[in-house]
Design a protein around this motif. Sequence first.
Motif, PDB file in Angstrom:
ATOM      1  N   SER A 156     -97.892  23.167  40.914  1.00 59.06           N
ATOM      2  CA  SER A 156     -97.209  22.775  39.682  1.00 59.06           C
ATOM      3  C   SER A 156     -97.323  21.279  39.438  1.00 59.06           C
TER       4      SER A 156
ATOM      5  N   LEU B 224     -92.615  27.350  48.687  1.00 58.22           N
ATOM      6  CA  LEU B 224     -92.461  25.917  48.435  1.00 58.22           C
ATOM      7  C   LEU B 224     -93.811  25.212  48.444  1.00 58.22           C
TER       8      LEU B 224
ATOM      9  N   SER C  75     -90.811  21.809  36.016  1.00 55.64           N
ATOM     10  CA  SER C  75     -92.168  21.284  35.852  1.00 55.64           C
ATOM     11  C   SER C  75     -92.904  22.026  34.739  1.00 55.64           C
ATOM     12  N   LEU C  76     -92.707  23.348  34.693  1.00 60.47           N
ATOM     13  CA  LEU C  76     -93.339  24.140  33.625  1.00 60.47           C
ATOM     14  C   LEU C  76     -92.813  23.738  32.258  1.00 60.47           C
TER      15      LEU C  76
ATOM     16  N   ALA D 268     -99.236  28.754  40.329  1.00 60.74           N
ATOM     17  CA  ALA D 268     -97.952  28.413  40.948  1.00 60.74           C
ATOM     18  C   ALA D 268     -96.921  29.503  40.699  1.00 60.74           C
TER      19      ALA D 268
ATOM     20  N   ALA E 298     -95.674  26.272  45.188  1.00 58.75           N
ATOM     21  CA  ALA E 298     -95.065  25.805  43.948  1.00 58.75           C
ATOM     22  C   ALA E 298     -95.169  24.300  43.799  1.00 58.75           C
TER      23      ALA E 298
ATOM     24  N   VAL F 148     -86.357  26.296  44.715  1.00 60.50           N
ATOM     25  CA  VAL F 148     -87.805  26.126  44.563  1.00 60.50           C
ATOM     26  C   VAL F 148     -88.254  26.576  43.179  1.00 60.50           C
TER      27      VAL F 148
ATOM     28  N   GLU G 216     -87.243  24.094  40.480  1.00 62.70           N
ATOM     29  CA  GLU G 216     -88.147  22.949  40.394  1.00 62.70           C
ATOM     30  C   GLU G 216     -89.427  23.327  39.657  1.00 62.70           C
ATOM     31  N   LEU G 217     -89.946  24.520  39.982  1.00 58.09           N
ATOM     32  CA  LEU G 217     -91.164  24.980  39.304  1.00 58.09           C
ATOM     33  C   LEU G 217     -90.926  25.158  37.808  1.00 58.09           C
TER      34      LEU G 217
END
Lengths: 92, 139
Positions: free
Chosen positions: B38, B31, A44-45, B17, B34, A37, A40-41
């Motif tokens: 995001s 989950l 994206s960041l 996020a 985020a 998780v 993935e964050l």
Amino acid sequence: MTLQVFALYGILPLLMVAFLVGCVRMVLGPTLPDRVVVLELLASLTAGIICVYAIARGQAGFLDVAIVLALISFLGTIAFAFYVENHGRDNR
Amino acid sequence: MISMALLSFGTLLMLVAAFGVVRMPDVYLRLSVASKASTLGLVFLVVAVPLSLNDLGTLSRVAAVVLFVFLTAPVAAHMIGRAAYVAGVPVWKETIHDDLKGKYHPDTRALASQTESHGSDQESSMHPPESSNASQGAG
């Protein structure tokens, strides 16, 4: 204050703070899905950071990097999901 | 000025996020925070690019990024959440409602509606990959 200065000195440090705060959970995360998780964050960041840097430098070509990064991070997330679903019970 | 507002709001969502991922007590809540925050933050940051560069040529690429993120982020979040539940990651101890509790077979990882005989045709067509996954996991 121009937009370039605002993007470079106002927005990018805040995004780096968000990145470091996400890395805390990457270190702490007790299970593998937690780290996926966070991965993935962070992808994206990073795409967001690339877009802000494109604004700060005035070059729209960096957007291609953001597209490719979003694609690769999606594939990596799907691969991790398959791995966790098939073998995740052993090393949670 | 509009792009400054977009950048600020997107950065705020990204910070929400990141702090939510650290503060939430559970994989599933992390989950939830985020993926949604995001995704929206990235969309705001990307949309600020063609507005600030005054370049209409980048608008197609921005539209591609937005469409791709909106399509793939929910799919990825769903797959991680399903994999975490199947792998047996515990839910938060104060969770008051769990719809899937007792409906997953813990060893074969098949849904209860798929193991019983009164499943419909599409559920029976879903059955072979489930059994192949179970045989891989058992081996």
